[in-house]
Design an enzyme around this catalytic site. Sequence first.
Site, mmCIF file in Angstrom:
data_model
loop_
_atom_site.group_PDB
_atom_site.id
_atom_site.type_symbol
_atom_site.label_atom_id
_atom_site.label_comp_id
_atom_site.label_asym_id
_atom_site.label_seq_id
_atom_site.Cartn_x
_atom_site.Cartn_y
_atom_site.Cartn_z
ATOM 1 N N ASP A 232 0.856 -1.169 0.000
ATOM 2 C CA ASP A 232 0.000 0.000 0.000
ATOM 3 C C ASP A 232 0.905 1.237 0.000
ATOM 4 O O ASP A 232 2.083 1.162 0.343
ATOM 5 C CB ASP A 232 -0.903 -0.018 1.233
ATOM 6 C CG ASP A 232 -1.899 1.123 1.243
ATOM 7 O OD1 ASP A 232 -2.520 1.378 0.194
ATOM 8 O OD2 ASP A 232 -2.039 1.774 2.291
ATOM 9 N N ASP B 15 -0.325 5.107 0.753
ATOM 10 C CA ASP B 15 -0.648 6.080 1.794
ATOM 11 C C ASP B 15 -0.557 5.426 3.164
ATOM 12 O O ASP B 15 -1.264 4.470 3.460
ATOM 13 C CB ASP B 15 -2.066 6.635 1.596
ATOM 14 C CG ASP B 15 -2.182 7.481 0.344
ATOM 15 O OD1 ASP B 15 -1.385 8.410 0.193
ATOM 16 O OD2 ASP B 15 -3.073 7.199 -0.485
ATOM 17 N N ASP C 12 -1.242 -0.615 6.106
ATOM 18 C CA ASP C 12 -1.436 0.051 7.397
ATOM 19 C C ASP C 12 -2.885 0.005 7.854
ATOM 20 O O ASP C 12 -3.190 0.480 8.943
ATOM 21 C CB ASP C 12 -0.988 1.515 7.312
ATOM 22 C CG ASP C 12 -1.920 2.347 6.436
ATOM 23 O OD1 ASP C 12 -2.182 1.926 5.292
ATOM 24 O OD2 ASP C 12 -2.379 3.409 6.895
#
Length: 342
Positions: free
Chosen positions: A26, A28, A225
């Site tokens: 990922d 961001d 995250d």
Amino acid sequence: MSDTPRTAPLGAARPLSEQYDTALLDLDGVVYAGGDAIAHAVDSLAAARETGMKLAYVTNNALRTPETVAQHLSDLGIPTEGGEVINSAQAVARLIAEQVPRGARVLVVGGEGLRVALRERGLVPVESADDEPAAVAQGYGGPGMPWGRLAEAAYAVARGVPWFASNTDLTIPSGRGIAPGNGAAVEVVRIATGATPQVAGKPLPPMHRETVLRTGADRPLVVGDRLDTDIEGAFNGGVDSLLVLTGVTGPAELLAAPPEHRPTYVDADLRGLLTGQPVVEADGAGFRCGGVHTRVAGGELFVEGDGGPLDGLRALCGAAWSAAGAGRFERDTGKALARLGW
């Protein structure tokens, strides 16, 4: 994918970059936040690539084109080609193309990344509900997206035009904090129309399929995250995952995770790709990792011993997840986390 709920993060004797052929990262909250590289990301990814691990960047953000994202990563010191970036715009464009004829018009509510992905599938982006679209494609349009774009989507959807969303992430991390994501904009259209879109992005199967098709990964490791997109997407795809604590998810949310949100591994940041992972041991009375022992008694979490906060968090995951079984650990975890310095 096992039917038995995970009761603790796994250990690993060898570095993760040697055990998995491809990291599905990922962006961001993992690689960057607010456009700036997260601490240790650049050096860690370079070192992982040197071991032979392929890197692919998988994002629910449909605003920018893969080439634009690749240039951004390269500017940060992470050399990247456009083909190494997979976004939810590509996944939703494929989903739409499977249901409407080639050359069909699609009302776009989002950014240039969505338009490029639709053209790649032979579809024609249009701007108005009055352009007789065969579908509505909604993706993140950035903080400056006009309210009128949501109105165009609502007009078309209310007329019965099939509605597709790149993703439904309610929030997105930024350099200033947590901002509304595409899911918040999708809710506006849902409230206005009463309709429900088909969704392509993480954690749903269309995004995993798009990623596998474009990367050819045999032994992928999802790195993210967010529990509700990255980790659940890995769970749905039957692959392993690494949660890094540099973005949205905090320790309390991790301890309360239901089975589909429990990562295979937990680490502070992307340096976790370069190391093995400590074993979380069940010892009959609780769980132990490093010098920390944790247990649940009377519905409360207890922490004993001395050790680092990260090993302590892993041990707490064992105690909380084991006690919760197939559900969520609903008890207060604040005292136990404070004991470890979280």
